[in-house]
Write an enzyme that holds these catalytic residues in place. Sequence first.
Site, PDB file in Angstrom:
ATOM      1  N   ASP A   1      -4.762   3.704  13.778  1.00 41.09           N
ATOM      2  CA  ASP A   1      -5.427   2.773  13.895  1.00 41.09           C
ATOM      3  C   ASP A   1      -6.977   2.496  14.292  1.00 41.09           C
ATOM      4  O   ASP A   1      -7.001   3.237  15.292  1.00 41.09           O
ATOM      5  CB  ASP A   1      -4.805   1.225  13.112  1.00 41.09           C
ATOM      6  CG  ASP A   1      -5.415   0.679  11.937  1.00 41.09           C
ATOM      7  OD1 ASP A   1      -5.566   1.062  11.159  1.00 41.09           O
ATOM      8  OD2 ASP A   1      -5.992  -0.643  12.552  1.00 41.09           O
TER       9      ASP A   1
ATOM     10  N   LYS B   1       3.588  -2.420  10.812  1.00 39.33           N
ATOM     11  CA  LYS B   1       2.188  -1.797  11.658  1.00 39.33           C
ATOM     12  C   LYS B   1       2.184  -2.507  13.112  1.00 39.33           C
ATOM     13  O   LYS B   1       3.123  -3.392  13.715  1.00 39.33           O
ATOM     14  CB  LYS B   1       1.489  -3.011  11.117  1.00 39.33           C
ATOM     15  CG  LYS B   1      -0.458  -3.134  11.495  1.00 39.33           C
ATOM     16  CD  LYS B   1      -1.061  -1.540  10.319  1.00 39.33           C
ATOM     17  CE  LYS B   1      -2.201  -1.523  10.395  1.00 39.33           C
ATOM     18  NZ  LYS B   1      -2.349  -0.394  10.213  1.00 39.33           N
TER      19      LYS B   1
ATOM     20  N   LYS C   1       0.846  -1.510  -0.030  1.00 43.77           N
ATOM     21  CA  LYS C   1       0.411  -0.056  -0.161  1.00 43.77           C
ATOM     22  C   LYS C   1       1.006   1.385   0.535  1.00 43.77           C
ATOM     23  O   LYS C   1       0.434   1.779  -1.055  1.00 43.77           O
ATOM     24  CB  LYS C   1      -0.817   0.118   1.360  1.00 43.77           C
ATOM     25  CG  LYS C   1      -2.005   1.169   1.548  1.00 43.77           C
ATOM     26  CD  LYS C   1      -2.531   0.974   2.861  1.00 43.77           C
ATOM     27  CE  LYS C   1      -2.740  -0.415   3.539  1.00 43.77           C
ATOM     28  NZ  LYS C   1      -4.108   0.550   4.493  1.00 43.77           N
TER      29      LYS C   1
END
Length: 449
Positions: A169, A129, A117
């Site tokens: 997130d 992440k 991405k």
Amino acid sequence: MTQIDEKLEAILGEVLRRNAGEPEFHQAVREVLESLGRVVAKHPAYASDALIERICEPERQIIFRIPWIDDAGQVQINRGFRVQFNSALGPYKGGIRFHPSVNIGIIKFLGFEQTFKNALTGLPIGGGKGGADFNPRGRSDREIMRFCQSFMTELFRHLGEHTDVPAGDIGVGGREIGYLFGQYKRLTNRYEAGVLTGKGLPYGGSRARKEATGFGAVYFVERMLAANSTSFEGRRVSVSGSGNVAIYTMEKILDFGGRVITCSDSNGYVVDENGIDLELVKEIKEVRRDRISEYARLKGTGVNYIDTGCIWDVPCDIAMPSATQNELTGKDARTLVKNGVVAVGEGANMPCTPEAVRIFQEAGVLFAPGKAANAGGVATSALEMQQNASRDSWTFEQTEHRLAEIMKNIHDTCAETARDYGVAGDYVQGANIAGFVRVAEAMRALGVI
């Protein structure tokens, strides 16, 4: 299911063996490998020096204990994670998720997706992440502050504006980013604004960052629709979720003339045929932090709240799954196709199961994969890093203009790549191949490291 090239089958088998019990990670790797047969046939060098195997293996996986004290004085223990997946294009970049479902497999899947991405944005950022199996729901501000401080007390040593730059997130919004940044500043004795993105405007944040993921998904889908001689104008749109991504997805759909008829949370969903009252949703979710059932209670006549069944049972022209991974199943996809859906845009990370994606593609439904459509948030995070590095602050209009340009370029890159590799109109393969090639070229240049 698409057949994987036999050269890549052994790589997938080794990934499954080395990462047992991590189905989401397996799913993400399989989806990319399914697209790479055409690439290695055209460019055999990509199959050398274990390049693909290295892309599938995180550079670093960090797991740590998070002790904190709740308001009752009891010590609680959670587990924290940071997966620094790939830094070939730049510092690791990707969000932090606080949710009970978080485990190492979930974080690896998200980090793997983030790598490609981020590559699609064309900006110099790698993939990573992080998160914790902490549930912020029902916790006081002070409990969340103490948890964030404990989380950062371990994580700070692995971060830096040239090393790893987290963002928010699920479960991590502006409040949590503030607490995390405050603890990072306290521990390092540095005002390193570029180490976290999604910050508040008073201390280095970017305008349009809050809106960026939702806005970006809609920009991508609008470009996809335009390439097929249609648009959002007058369309019935179903959006799942009611968090940050869903709210700003709905806002931009309204700007493009669509009518949003649904939104949801983990307890159920609302259907408002007159069009969702976005300001009321913002009041309920961003101010009160309440359940979406309140929308039906406050709105009254003409609104249905449903806590059984599925949001995708509601007929719509365009579906925008914007909640969480694997929320839209094959059964849901068949229902949407039967009800006449013409386009699906993934606002969340991998919200459609592989079976659902296959059903949409076989039915000729336009499909925008999250790897591309979901990239607006991280793109604007990179723009925040740029502003921090230059000690600058852009207007909302400047930032949104850059976001719109980036999403247009991502769409066009995916479409052109799909055409170049003989799969015109397949945005899934276009996104996978384009992202892979950018990462692979950088890794080849850097040598076996």
